[in-house]
Design a protein around this motif. Structure first.
Motif, PDB file in Angstrom:
ATOM      1  N   UNK A   1       0.847  -1.306  -0.038  1.00 15.29           N
ATOM      2  CA  UNK A   1       0.060  -0.054   0.001  1.00 15.29           C
ATOM      3  C   UNK A   1       0.928   1.234   0.070  1.00 15.29           C
ATOM      4  N   UNK A   2       1.848   1.218   0.897  1.00 12.27           N
ATOM      5  CA  UNK A   2       2.817   2.666   0.758  1.00 12.27           C
ATOM      6  C   UNK A   2       3.421   2.832  -0.731  1.00 12.27           C
TER       7      UNK A   2
ATOM      8  N   UNK B   1      -6.907  -3.463  -6.759  1.00 13.37           N
ATOM      9  CA  UNK B   1      -7.503  -4.283  -5.876  1.00 13.37           C
ATOM     10  C   UNK B   1      -6.534  -4.845  -4.744  1.00 13.37           C
ATOM     11  N   UNK B   2      -7.231  -4.863  -3.502  1.00 16.21           N
ATOM     12  CA  UNK B   2      -6.513  -5.019  -2.610  1.00 16.21           C
ATOM     13  C   UNK B   2      -6.361  -6.784  -2.425  1.00 16.21           C
ATOM     14  N   UNK B   3      -5.327  -7.159  -1.748  1.00 21.65           N
ATOM     15  CA  UNK B   3      -4.928  -8.452  -1.544  1.00 21.65           C
ATOM     16  C   UNK B   3      -5.168  -8.781  -0.135  1.00 21.65           C
ATOM     17  N   UNK B   4      -6.234  -9.265   0.245  1.00 17.87           N
ATOM     18  CA  UNK B   4      -6.291  -9.349   1.784  1.00 17.87           C
ATOM     19  C   UNK B   4      -5.996 -10.677   2.325  1.00 17.87           C
ATOM     20  N   UNK B   5      -5.887 -10.516   3.676  1.00 16.19           N
ATOM     21  CA  UNK B   5      -5.271 -11.356   4.766  1.00 16.19           C
ATOM     22  C   UNK B   5      -4.064 -12.217   4.224  1.00 16.19           C
ATOM     23  N   UNK B   6      -3.083 -11.379   3.982  1.00 20.16           N
ATOM     24  CA  UNK B   6      -1.606 -12.094   3.640  1.00 20.16           C
ATOM     25  C   UNK B   6      -0.807 -11.725   4.944  1.00 20.16           C
TER      26      UNK B   6
END
Length: 114
Positions: free
Chosen positions: A52-53, A66-71
């Motif tokens: 994200x940074x 698109x976010x990649x979640x729960x990594x």
């Protein structure tokens, strides 16, 4: 984004993110600069995977994200200097500004070590 010295087509961060989603990629390109990666994606050369940074540092026009979640991945970012050499005033001022600044959006501060 990632480590181009890994024995891999992809850098660690991209590889870890895709592996966590059971995605196998036959080839890839690593860039150390978020702006370069964004330009490559904008030119239609593929899909970029960044934190994200890094994403917040590039122009967003022409890109979808698109976010990649729960990594549960993280990266410690810090300031390093040679402890046995005197720091110039400009360096001290820079360190003071960085320490006083709020963390960038989407990040969490690392607790200072004792």
């Amino acid at each position: 984004m990632g480590n181009p010295l890994l024995d891999s087509y992809l850098g660690y961060e991209a590889e870890a993110a895709l592996h966590a989603s059971y995605v196998e990629v036959p080839m890839g390109q690593v860039s150390q600069q978020p702006t370069t990666l964004a330009a490559m994606v904008r030119a239609g050369l593929g899909v970029g995977v960044v934190n994200l940074l890094a994403a917040s540092m590039v122009r967003q026009d022409g890109l979808e994200h698109r976010p990649i979640r729960d990594l549960h991945r993280y990266r410690d970012v810090g300031i390093w200097w040679h402890s046995e050499r005197p720091l110039p005033r400009a360096s001290k001022t820079f360190i003071d500004l960085v320490v006083a600044a709020p963390p960038p959006a989407g990040t969490t501060p690392v607790p200072p070590s004792a």
